[in-house]
Design a protein around this motif. Structure first.
Motif, PDB file in Angstrom:
ATOM      1  N   ARG A  78       0.840  -1.207   0.000  1.00  0.00           N
ATOM      2  CA  ARG A  78       0.000   0.000   0.000  1.00  0.00           C
ATOM      3  C   ARG A  78       0.873   1.255   0.000  1.00  0.00           C
ATOM      4  NH1 ARG A  78      -3.891  -1.677   4.631  1.00  0.00           N
ATOM      5  NH2 ARG A  78      -5.770  -2.296   3.543  1.00  0.00           N
TER       6      ARG A  78
ATOM      7  N   HIS B 257       1.063   4.229  -2.773  1.00  0.00           N
ATOM      8  CA  HIS B 257       0.800   5.630  -2.394  1.00  0.00           C
ATOM      9  C   HIS B 257       1.986   6.518  -2.763  1.00  0.00           C
ATOM     10  CE1 HIS B 257      -3.068   5.478  -0.433  1.00  0.00           C
ATOM     11  NE2 HIS B 257      -2.682   4.502   0.375  1.00  0.00           N
TER      12      HIS B 257
ATOM     13  N   GLY C 181       2.158   7.210  -6.337  1.00  0.00           N
ATOM     14  CA  GLY C 181       0.965   7.822  -6.894  1.00  0.00           C
ATOM     15  C   GLY C 181       0.165   6.884  -7.781  1.00  0.00           C
TER      16      GLY C 181
ATOM     17  N   PRO D 154      -2.894   4.667  -8.344  1.00  0.00           N
ATOM     18  CA  PRO D 154      -4.208   4.445  -7.745  1.00  0.00           C
ATOM     19  C   PRO D 154      -4.509   2.950  -7.625  1.00  0.00           C
ATOM     20  CG  PRO D 154      -4.442   5.271  -9.985  1.00  0.00           C
ATOM     21  CD  PRO D 154      -2.976   5.263  -9.670  1.00  0.00           C
ATOM     22  N   PHE D 155      -5.253   2.588  -6.588  1.00  0.00           N
ATOM     23  CA  PHE D 155      -5.658   1.201  -6.413  1.00  0.00           C
ATOM     24  C   PHE D 155      -6.993   1.148  -5.706  1.00  0.00           C
ATOM     25  CE2 PHE D 155      -3.112   2.247  -2.700  1.00  0.00           C
ATOM     26  CZ  PHE D 155      -3.853   1.745  -1.639  1.00  0.00           C
ATOM     27  N   THR D 156      -7.656   0.014  -5.862  1.00  0.00           N
ATOM     28  CA  THR D 156      -8.871  -0.274  -5.105  1.00  0.00           C
ATOM     29  C   THR D 156      -8.587  -1.528  -4.302  1.00  0.00           C
ATOM     30  OG1 THR D 156      -9.805  -1.585  -6.915  1.00  0.00           O
ATOM     31  CG2 THR D 156     -10.417   0.753  -6.823  1.00  0.00           C
TER      32      THR D 156
ATOM     33  N   VAL E  81      -4.604  -2.828  -9.200  1.00  0.00           N
ATOM     34  CA  VAL E  81      -3.945  -1.719  -9.890  1.00  0.00           C
ATOM     35  C   VAL E  81      -4.064  -1.984 -11.388  1.00  0.00           C
ATOM     36  CG1 VAL E  81      -2.317  -1.280  -8.019  1.00  0.00           C
ATOM     37  CG2 VAL E  81      -1.663  -2.812  -9.855  1.00  0.00           C
TER      38      VAL E  81
END
Length: 136
Positions: free
Chosen positions: A94, A98, A101, A103-105, A119
């Motif tokens: 994680r 971050h 930069g 983005p992930f769910t 990702v």
């Protein structure tokens, strides 16, 4: 923080029965248990591990898209929904995402309680990072 191995790959298809038959009969995978996802599909196993996840494009498109996201239907390589890598150290992954930069769910798989991060690579291929839950 380590990626251990390819966990599984997922195909979206309108031809679930033919796809299951091919991977079972031609390649020797075995049909097996699948969690109670809100859309139809099948899991095929190799050496006791679920290697191929098949998601049906027929019947409940809204439920499939809600769970896996919207993807254009396709043939050939376009049918590939995502690849999954078995990992450890969720927090380090994680933090790396971050910091970069990216983005992930994330979510937890029903019944298996595995933690997932999703990702997208620069080619539009979805990559799932999967961790034991609770992640240590």
């Amino acid at each position: 923080m380590t990626v251990h191995y390819l966990d599984h790959f997922t195909l979206r298809t309108e031809h679930v029965d033919a796809t299951v038959s091919f991977y079972r009969d031609a390649l020797g995978l075995e049909e097996g248990w699948r969690p109670a996802f809100p859309f139809p599909g099948s899991w095929l196993y190799s050496a006791g591990r679920p290697l191929l996840h098949i998601a049906s494009l027929q019947g409940s498109a809204a439920q499939l898209e809600t769970y896996l996201g919207v993807r254009a239907a396709g043939d050939g390589s376009g049918a590939l929904d995502h690849i999954a890598l078995r990992c450890n150290d969720l927090e380090s992954h994680r933090q790396r995402l971050h910091t970069l930069g990216v983005p992930f769910t994330e979510r937890v798989v029903p019944e298996l309680f595995e933690h997932q991060l999703f990702v997208e690579d620069p080619n539009g291929i979805r990559v799932e990072l999967i961790f034991a839950y609770p992640a240590a």
